[in-house]
Design an enzyme around this catalytic site. Structure first.
Site, PDB file in Angstrom:
ATOM      1  N   ARG A   1     -11.429 -47.617 117.394  1.00  0.00           N
ATOM      2  CA  ARG A   1     -10.330 -47.267 118.308  1.00  0.00           C
ATOM      3  C   ARG A   1     -10.044 -48.461 119.217  1.00  0.00           C
ATOM      4  O   ARG A   1      -9.161 -49.251 118.943  1.00  0.00           O
ATOM      5  CB  ARG A   1     -10.707 -46.007 119.112  1.00  0.00           C
ATOM      6  CG  ARG A   1      -9.573 -45.379 119.882  1.00  0.00           C
ATOM      7  CD  ARG A   1     -10.051 -44.170 120.668  1.00  0.00           C
ATOM      8  NE  ARG A   1     -11.047 -44.512 121.667  1.00  0.00           N
ATOM      9  CZ  ARG A   1     -10.775 -44.761 122.945  1.00  0.00           C
ATOM     10  NH1 ARG A   1      -9.545 -44.662 123.396  1.00  0.00           N
ATOM     11  NH2 ARG A   1     -11.734 -45.096 123.802  1.00  0.00           N
TER      12      ARG A   1
ATOM     13  N   HIS B   1     -27.865 -38.715 113.432  1.00  0.00           N
ATOM     14  CA  HIS B   1     -27.603 -38.406 114.843  1.00  0.00           C
ATOM     15  C   HIS B   1     -28.676 -37.456 115.394  1.00  0.00           C
ATOM     16  O   HIS B   1     -28.569 -37.013 116.534  1.00  0.00           O
ATOM     17  CB  HIS B   1     -26.244 -37.705 114.993  1.00  0.00           C
ATOM     18  CG  HIS B   1     -25.051 -38.599 114.779  1.00  0.00           C
ATOM     19  ND1 HIS B   1     -24.997 -39.896 115.226  1.00  0.00           N
ATOM     20  CD2 HIS B   1     -23.849 -38.361 114.190  1.00  0.00           C
ATOM     21  CE1 HIS B   1     -23.820 -40.414 114.915  1.00  0.00           C
ATOM     22  NE2 HIS B   1     -23.111 -39.517 114.279  1.00  0.00           N
TER      23      HIS B   1
HETATM   24  P1  A3P Z   1     -14.026 -46.392 121.226  1.00  0.00           P
HETATM   25  O1  A3P Z   1     -13.567 -45.041 120.811  1.00  0.00           O
HETATM   26  O2  A3P Z   1     -14.381 -46.457 122.680  1.00  0.00           O
HETATM   27  O3  A3P Z   1     -13.102 -47.478 120.827  1.00  0.00           O
HETATM   28  P2  A3P Z   1     -19.532 -44.683 116.428  1.00  0.00           P
HETATM   29  O4  A3P Z   1     -19.578 -45.854 115.546  1.00  0.00           O
HETATM   30  O5  A3P Z   1     -20.877 -44.289 116.971  1.00  0.00           O
HETATM   31  O6  A3P Z   1     -18.770 -43.570 115.843  1.00  0.00           O
HETATM   32  O7  A3P Z   1     -18.761 -45.151 117.742  1.00  0.00           O
HETATM   33  C1  A3P Z   1     -17.398 -45.465 117.691  1.00  0.00           C
HETATM   34  C2  A3P Z   1     -17.074 -46.354 118.871  1.00  0.00           C
HETATM   35  O8  A3P Z   1     -17.562 -47.676 118.599  1.00  0.00           O
HETATM   36  C3  A3P Z   1     -15.590 -46.474 119.070  1.00  0.00           C
HETATM   37  O9  A3P Z   1     -15.400 -46.706 120.458  1.00  0.00           O
HETATM   38  C4  A3P Z   1     -15.271 -47.703 118.231  1.00  0.00           C
HETATM   39  O10 A3P Z   1     -14.049 -48.313 118.558  1.00  0.00           O
HETATM   40  C5  A3P Z   1     -16.460 -48.586 118.555  1.00  0.00           C
HETATM   41  N1  A3P Z   1     -16.733 -49.578 117.512  1.00  0.00           N
HETATM   42  C6  A3P Z   1     -16.661 -49.423 116.159  1.00  0.00           C
HETATM   43  N2  A3P Z   1     -16.967 -50.558 115.539  1.00  0.00           N
HETATM   44  C7  A3P Z   1     -17.242 -51.468 116.490  1.00  0.00           C
HETATM   45  C8  A3P Z   1     -17.618 -52.856 116.459  1.00  0.00           C
HETATM   46  N3  A3P Z   1     -17.757 -53.512 115.320  1.00  0.00           N
HETATM   47  N4  A3P Z   1     -17.835 -53.466 117.633  1.00  0.00           N
HETATM   48  C9  A3P Z   1     -17.692 -52.813 118.814  1.00  0.00           C
HETATM   49  N5  A3P Z   1     -17.325 -51.517 118.909  1.00  0.00           N
HETATM   50  C10 A3P Z   1     -17.109 -50.835 117.760  1.00  0.00           C
END
Ligand code: A3P
Length: 328
Positions: free
Chosen positions: A292, A137
């Site tokens: 989520r 990050h």
């Molecule tokens: P939301 O909280 O809006 O649902 P990161 O991976 O950077 O931690 O980001 C998490 C966000 O990406 C979350 O968003 C999560 O639900 C979403 N996310 C995780 N896996 C995903 C996938 N395979 N396709 C689309 N969105 C995804």
């Protein structure tokens, strides 16, 4: 031999002392979940990651074939990890035997700061099969020099600030690490977000750093947006494959390889895997909390129009003249 070990130990100890001393000279602020952030090079870093970040800056040696996935938290890191891992390893594992079916994407593509340099100064990274895929990050300006200077590729994914904020807020509530800590209210956290106070923030500086690096050298930095992937995943899978030097052959395309990778890495598929429904990342973060809703525009359910307006105005001002725009 023993002597050499002593010398190594004492130089590592001295390094730790120096970092500790530096940490004490820097401004700190309580983060959204009450844990401390420290302001380093105008970036708010979680204090617990300060040593791993500075250690990786100093010791990580990128190789030309490495792929580095870079993101602001909650911008699509998990998805990008699953996609890149699957694309780069499609000749090693068939889709039906993908390690993604048994491991969380964060296990397969480790973070430099949360995992690799968390407890070690000189982790063993030689035996990892090539291409090695790492993630971080860290903003562009504090990446280890070897990442910027080697031939390795950087893939950055970002997300509109309103959804990123809402996603991060929920993630924090799900993973309240210090049991007694009282998380801040949404209004208060939102105000901090607008001031740039969040892990790896300010949000806008993070994006602009990678955006400018992409404009300067598009062969080195691929710049992706979560919203664009949601709109058209197939063309982005192809784009990532070409960027990392593993383009799909006509035969693979005809056999539906792109669609298979898209399905394997989809939100619905990953979220419902046993490994992602249970288990923890780095001991305390629920694997399930990385999945989520996975939607664009969920912010309308959590933020007022006035809050959205404030972020839109801020974003316009910060990105003015940069060419960077978002679909919200
Ligand atoms: P939301 O909280 O809006 O649902 P990161 O991976 O950077 O931690 O980001 C998490 C966000 O990406 C979350 O968003 C999560 O639900 C979403 N996310 C995780 N896996 C995903 C996938 N395979 N396709 C689309 N969105 C995804």
């Amino acid at each position: 031999m023993e002597k050499k070990k002593d010398v190594n130990c004492s130089s590592a100890d001295a390094e730790k002392d120096d970092l500790q001393e530096l940490l004490h000279t820097l401004e700190q602020h309580k983060s959204w979940d009450s844990r401390p952030l420290v302001r380093y090079e105008r970036i708010w870093l979680p204090v617990m990651l300060f040593r791993p970040i500075l250690t990786s800056q100093k010791h990580f040696k990128a190789e030309g074939t490495d792929i580095i996935l870079t993101t602001m938290p909650k911008s699509g890191t998990t998805w990008l990890k699953a996609l890149t891992f699957s694309i780069a390893n499609r000749n090693v594992f068939s889709i039906h035997q993908s390690p993604l079916l048994s491991y969380n994407p964060h296990t397969l593509v480790p973070f430099l700061e949360y995992t690799i340099y968390r407890d070690q100064d000189n982790p063993e990274l030689e035996n990892i099969p090539r291409p090695r895929i790492f993630s971080t990050h860290m903003p562009f300006k504090i990446l280890p020099d070897s990442i910027r200077e080697s031939e390795c590729r950087i893939i950055y994914i970002c997300r509109n600030p309103l959804d990123q904020f809402v996603s991060h807020y929920h993630f924090m509530l799900q993973n309240k690490i210090e049991k007694d800590a009282i998380p801040l209210e949404l209004d208060e956290v939102f105000d901090m977000f607008c001031q740039g106070i969040q892990p790896f923030g300010p949000f806008w500086d993070h994006m602009l750093g990678y955006w400018n690096a992409h404009l300067k050298n598009p062969q080195k930095v691929l710049f992706l947006k979560y919203e664009d992937l949601k709109q058209d995943i197939s063309s982005h899978i192809k784009k990532i494959a070409e960027f990392i030097g593993f383009p799909f052959s006509a035969e693979e395309e005809n056999q539906g390889m792109i669609e298979q990778i898209s399905r394997l890495c989809s939100f619905e598929n990953l979220k419902n895997l046993e490994v992602n429904k249970s288990g923890y990342f780095i001991g305390s973060i629920k694997n399930s909390s990385f999945f989520r809703k996975g939607e664009v525009g969920d912010w309308v359910n959590h933020l007022t129009p006035a809050m959205a307006e404030r972020v839109k105005n801020l974003t316009e001002t910060k990105f003015q003249g940069s060419g960077l725009v978002f679909k919200m």
